[in-house]
Enzyme design. Structure first.
Site, PDB file in Angstrom:
ATOM      1  N   TRP A 197     -21.643  74.351  11.990  1.00 22.97           N
ATOM      2  CA  TRP A 197     -21.509  74.560  13.435  1.00 22.97           C
ATOM      3  C   TRP A 197     -22.768  73.991  14.107  1.00 22.97           C
ATOM      4  O   TRP A 197     -23.877  74.260  13.650  1.00 22.97           O
ATOM      5  CB  TRP A 197     -21.378  76.044  13.799  1.00 22.97           C
ATOM      6  CG  TRP A 197     -21.446  76.191  15.295  1.00 22.97           C
ATOM      7  CD1 TRP A 197     -20.499  75.831  16.204  1.00 22.97           C
ATOM      8  CD2 TRP A 197     -22.579  76.630  16.062  1.00 22.97           C
ATOM      9  NE1 TRP A 197     -20.965  76.030  17.487  1.00 22.97           N
ATOM     10  CE2 TRP A 197     -22.226  76.512  17.419  1.00 22.97           C
ATOM     11  CE3 TRP A 197     -23.858  77.093  15.731  1.00 22.97           C
ATOM     12  CZ2 TRP A 197     -23.105  76.859  18.459  1.00 22.97           C
ATOM     13  CZ3 TRP A 197     -24.736  77.442  16.752  1.00 22.97           C
ATOM     14  CH2 TRP A 197     -24.347  77.320  18.103  1.00 22.97           C
ATOM     15  N   GLU A 236     -16.677  73.878  12.597  1.00 20.69           N
ATOM     16  CA  GLU A 236     -16.355  74.951  13.553  1.00 20.69           C
ATOM     17  C   GLU A 236     -16.407  74.489  15.008  1.00 20.69           C
ATOM     18  O   GLU A 236     -17.478  74.239  15.544  1.00 20.69           O
ATOM     19  CB  GLU A 236     -17.334  76.108  13.347  1.00 20.69           C
ATOM     20  CG  GLU A 236     -17.047  77.304  14.253  1.00 20.69           C
ATOM     21  CD  GLU A 236     -18.028  78.468  14.038  1.00 20.69           C
ATOM     22  OE1 GLU A 236     -18.990  78.320  13.247  1.00 20.69           O
ATOM     23  OE2 GLU A 236     -17.827  79.523  14.660  1.00 20.69           O
ATOM     24  N   LYS A 238     -15.899  74.725  19.252  1.00 16.45           N
ATOM     25  CA  LYS A 238     -16.271  75.707  20.270  1.00 16.45           C
ATOM     26  C   LYS A 238     -15.969  75.136  21.644  1.00 16.45           C
ATOM     27  O   LYS A 238     -16.019  73.921  21.841  1.00 16.45           O
ATOM     28  CB  LYS A 238     -17.768  76.012  20.129  1.00 16.45           C
ATOM     29  CG  LYS A 238     -18.256  77.169  20.949  1.00 16.45           C
ATOM     30  CD  LYS A 238     -19.668  77.590  20.526  1.00 16.45           C
ATOM     31  CE  LYS A 238     -20.117  78.768  21.383  1.00 16.45           C
ATOM     32  NZ  LYS A 238     -21.404  79.311  20.949  1.00 16.45           N
ATOM     33  N   ASP A 269     -13.173  80.456  15.218  1.00 13.62           N
ATOM     34  CA  ASP A 269     -13.967  81.622  15.621  1.00 13.62           C
ATOM     35  C   ASP A 269     -13.268  82.243  16.825  1.00 13.62           C
ATOM     36  O   ASP A 269     -13.017  81.555  17.825  1.00 13.62           O
ATOM     37  CB  ASP A 269     -15.391  81.167  15.966  1.00 13.62           C
ATOM     38  CG  ASP A 269     -16.313  82.315  16.353  1.00 13.62           C
ATOM     39  OD1 ASP A 269     -15.900  83.154  17.176  1.00 13.62           O
ATOM     40  OD2 ASP A 269     -17.446  82.358  15.840  1.00 13.62           O
ATOM     41  N   HIS A 272     -14.433  81.507  20.443  1.00 14.46           N
ATOM     42  CA  HIS A 272     -14.729  80.134  20.857  1.00 14.46           C
ATOM     43  C   HIS A 272     -13.678  79.466  21.734  1.00 14.46           C
ATOM     44  O   HIS A 272     -13.611  78.244  21.794  1.00 14.46           O
ATOM     45  CB  HIS A 272     -14.969  79.267  19.622  1.00 14.46           C
ATOM     46  CG  HIS A 272     -16.303  79.522  18.997  1.00 14.46           C
ATOM     47  ND1 HIS A 272     -16.882  78.671  18.084  1.00 14.46           N
ATOM     48  CD2 HIS A 272     -17.182  80.530  19.171  1.00 14.46           C
ATOM     49  CE1 HIS A 272     -18.052  79.163  17.713  1.00 14.46           C
ATOM     50  NE2 HIS A 272     -18.249  80.289  18.356  1.00 14.46           N
ATOM     51  N   HIS A 296     -13.852  82.919  11.616  1.00 18.83           N
ATOM     52  CA  HIS A 296     -15.001  83.711  12.034  1.00 18.83           C
ATOM     53  C   HIS A 296     -14.433  84.787  12.945  1.00 18.83           C
ATOM     54  O   HIS A 296     -14.160  84.533  14.115  1.00 18.83           O
ATOM     55  CB  HIS A 296     -16.014  82.854  12.809  1.00 18.83           C
ATOM     56  CG  HIS A 296     -17.019  82.200  11.920  1.00 18.83           C
ATOM     57  ND1 HIS A 296     -18.100  81.504  12.402  1.00 18.83           N
ATOM     58  CD2 HIS A 296     -17.122  82.167  10.571  1.00 18.83           C
ATOM     59  CE1 HIS A 296     -18.807  81.051  11.386  1.00 18.83           C
ATOM     60  NE2 HIS A 296     -18.239  81.434  10.266  1.00 18.83           N
ATOM     61  N   ASP A 304     -18.164  84.463  24.937  1.00 18.51           N
ATOM     62  CA  ASP A 304     -18.370  84.482  23.482  1.00 18.51           C
ATOM     63  C   ASP A 304     -19.564  85.381  23.151  1.00 18.51           C
ATOM     64  O   ASP A 304     -20.594  84.926  22.674  1.00 18.51           O
ATOM     65  CB  ASP A 304     -18.616  83.038  23.010  1.00 18.51           C
ATOM     66  CG  ASP A 304     -18.851  82.945  21.520  1.00 18.51           C
ATOM     67  OD1 ASP A 304     -18.296  83.774  20.784  1.00 18.51           O
ATOM     68  OD2 ASP A 304     -19.595  82.034  21.098  1.00 18.51           O
ATOM     69  N   ASP A 306     -19.936  87.833  21.037  1.00 14.66           N
ATOM     70  CA  ASP A 306     -20.125  88.255  19.651  1.00 14.66           C
ATOM     71  C   ASP A 306     -20.304  89.763  19.502  1.00 14.66           C
ATOM     72  O   ASP A 306     -21.228  90.222  18.839  1.00 14.66           O
ATOM     73  CB  ASP A 306     -21.274  87.479  19.006  1.00 14.66           C
ATOM     74  CG  ASP A 306     -20.883  86.043  18.711  1.00 14.66           C
ATOM     75  OD1 ASP A 306     -20.031  85.827  17.843  1.00 14.66           O
ATOM     76  OD2 ASP A 306     -21.413  85.120  19.369  1.00 14.66           O
ATOM     77  N   ASP A 336     -18.252  87.218  12.233  1.00 12.47           N
ATOM     78  CA  ASP A 336     -19.319  86.543  12.974  1.00 12.47           C
ATOM     79  C   ASP A 336     -19.560  87.249  14.300  1.00 12.47           C
ATOM     80  O   ASP A 336     -18.850  86.996  15.276  1.00 12.47           O
ATOM     81  CB  ASP A 336     -18.958  85.066  13.208  1.00 12.47           C
ATOM     82  CG  ASP A 336     -20.087  84.321  13.904  1.00 12.47           C
ATOM     83  OD1 ASP A 336     -21.195  84.884  14.010  1.00 12.47           O
ATOM     84  OD2 ASP A 336     -19.867  83.174  14.337  1.00 12.47           O
TER      85      ASP A 336
HETATM   86  C1  RNT Z   1     -21.796  80.028  17.253  1.00  8.20           C
HETATM   87  C2  RNT Z   1     -20.921  80.017  16.045  1.00  8.20           C
HETATM   88  C3  RNT Z   1     -21.614  80.110  14.727  1.00  8.20           C
HETATM   89  C4  RNT Z   1     -22.756  81.121  14.726  1.00  8.20           C
HETATM   90  C5  RNT Z   1     -23.402  81.338  13.375  1.00  8.20           C
HETATM   91  C6  RNT Z   1     -24.670  82.101  13.472  1.00  8.20           C
HETATM   92  O1  RNT Z   1     -21.102  80.165  18.418  1.00  8.20           O
HETATM   93  O2  RNT Z   1     -19.971  81.029  16.150  1.00  8.20           O
HETATM   94  O3  RNT Z   1     -20.697  80.378  13.733  1.00  8.20           O
HETATM   95  O4  RNT Z   1     -22.344  82.347  15.221  1.00  8.20           O
HETATM   96  O5  RNT Z   1     -23.568  80.135  12.747  1.00  8.20           O
HETATM   97 ZN    ZN Z   2     -18.765  81.373  14.420  1.00  6.93          ZN
END
Ligand code: RNT
Ligand code: ZN
Length: 428
Positions: A197, A236, A238, A269, A272, A296, A304, A306, A336
């Site tokens: 990523w 990955e 986004k 993810d 994302h 993720h 986003d 998290d 994640d």
């Molecule tokens: C960032 C991505 C990525 C990170 C990690 C820490 O938006 O989701 O996967 O969260 O690599």
């Molecule tokens: Zn991620």
């Protein structure tokens, strides 16, 4: 606070009775669902626990360094891991509270070395302690190059940087990371998923969206040139990050086409995409073109952000899709998120337990019955049964799973975490 959980845990301790499970088993049997089979299947699922929840994505390369790349951990709950030893100790506690056997997802900045190692010079020997620990605890390991929190990532570009020497630095870092994935895969006897990523993007409307994408494509081809049999590569996408709101080079379309054409894994993810866009419906479509994928599992709140994964509609839909599409063998499930406002071990444990519970509930679906109703065009019965299922005694089956795996049932895991907070985290 501590007193409340202690009192509560005392009251609820032992309230799970085997008979609850037996009743639940009978109840599910009336729908043609075998709960023992569901538990046996669940037992085989390994989640990849993300090391970075333990220290707010800090890592040990540059203690106290700033987190960049458009991601942010907010909160200042005391007791975060300050070194690899503490992080492993915290992880050990988290794993001991999870039923089943699970993997670790490691980032390159969690290396261990007594002197500074440039990112493009990291080697397996900087991860031997992690390998020994993983072997002892029977954890598979997954890996990630760290293309953020670094001076050469400060202007917002890494693999797509216009400066060839900076681009080269990140290409070398990603190649070095894949070799570490290969090392873990070989040493532990289970392939590592190495996930790339990068934060690359622009805050405001670009004048040229294409050129960085072309550079990224060529850089990735260089990164992935060498075949590594014990390493699986993932990319990955986004939609946006903090400071890259208008344009992200590695978008969904870019990486979907890349993964399909290069036969690598695509990472979805859940944070994302557009705020109301969910990933569950993407899985069965992408699996027609991809051999394997990585998830993720995260939880965005308005952006986003998290947040810790919770047992909500989005998570249930992901779990249902994995089971209904018969995709559990082809989709690697990683977590994640990074929440620094609550106990970090609780954050791991709550998110992982909720994910496992969602998978269990999906495994407890009378899949064939529902599909038969659909084939027959009986959508009324399909809807009725879907609604009926929401009230089934899944919690008793989950408690049984915890009990047979010798991990705390119900809220008892919080008591263990609170104790650890007193004996260990409060001293940090
Ligand atoms: C960032 C991505 C990525 C990170 C990690 C820490 O938006 O989701 O996967 O969260 O690599
Ligand atoms: Zn991620």
């Amino acid at each position: 606070m501590t007193n409340t959980i202690e009192r509560f845990a005392k009251q609820t301790a032992g309230t799970f009775h085997q008979t609850s499970y037996e009743i639940a088993r009978e109840h599910y049997a009336t729908l043609g669902v075998n709960t023992d089979q569901a538990l046996a299947r669940l037992d085989k699922i390994a989640l990849s626990l993300h090391c970075w929840q333990g220290d707010d994505v800090g890592g040990f390369e540059n203690p106290g360094g700033e987190l960049t790349g458009g991601i942010a951990a907010t909160g200042n709950y005391p007791g975060k891991a300050r070194n690899a030893e503490e992080l492993r100790k915290d992880l050990d506690l988290a794993y001991s509270l999870l039923p089943g056997s699970h993997r670790l997802n490691l980032h390159a900045i969690y290396l261990e070395s007594d002197h500074k190692v440039e990112r493009n010079a990291i080697e397996p020997r900087h991860f031997t302690a992690w390998k020994d620990w993983a072997k002892a605890g029977k954890h598979g390991v997954d890996f990630n190059p760290t293309c953020f929190s670094h001076p050469l990532a400060n202007d917002g570009f890494t693999l797509a940087h216009r400066d060839p020497s900076i681009r080269q630095f990140w290409i070398e870092h990603c190649i070095a990371s894949r070799k570490i994935g290969e090392y873990f895969g070989q040493e532990l006897g289970t392939p590592a998923v190495t996930n790339i990523w990068i934060p690359d993007g622009y805050k405001d409307t670009p004048a040229d969206r294409g050129a960085p994408r072309r550079r990224l494509l060529e850089a990735l081809d260089q990164v992935l040139a060498e075949k590594l049999p014990h390493n699986l590569d993932a990319v990955e996408p986004k939609l946006f990050g903090i400071g890259s709101e208008s344009y992200v080079t590695g978008s969904m379309e870019f990486y979907t086409a890349y993964a399909v054409s290069r036969k690598v894994l695509l990472t979805l993810d859940s944070g994302h995409f557009h705020p109301t866009e969910t990933i569950a419906d993407k899985i069965s479509a992408l699996l027609l073109y991809l051999d394997q994928m990585l998830l993720h599992v995260s939880r965005g709140v308005r952006w986003d952000s998290d947040h810790v994964v919770t047992y909500g509609d989005d998570l249930q839909a992901i779990a249902q899709e994995l089971v209904r599409a018969d995709a559990l063998e082809r989709v690697h499930i990683g977590l994640d998120y990074f929440d620094a406002s609550i106990n970090r071990i609780a954050a791991w444990t709550i998110g992982a337990r909720s994910t496992l519970k969602a998978l269990l509930v999906a495994l407890l679906e009378p899949r064939e019955t529902l599909q038969q109703m659909e084939i027959e065009g009986d959508f009324s019965s399909r809807l009725a049964l879907q609604e009926e299922l929401k009230g089934m005694p899944a919690q008793a089956v989950w408690d049984q799973f915890c009990q047979q795996n010798n991990v705390p049932v119900g809220m008892d895991f919080m008591k263990v975490i609170k104790q650890y907070e007193q004996t260990e985290l409060s001293k940090r």
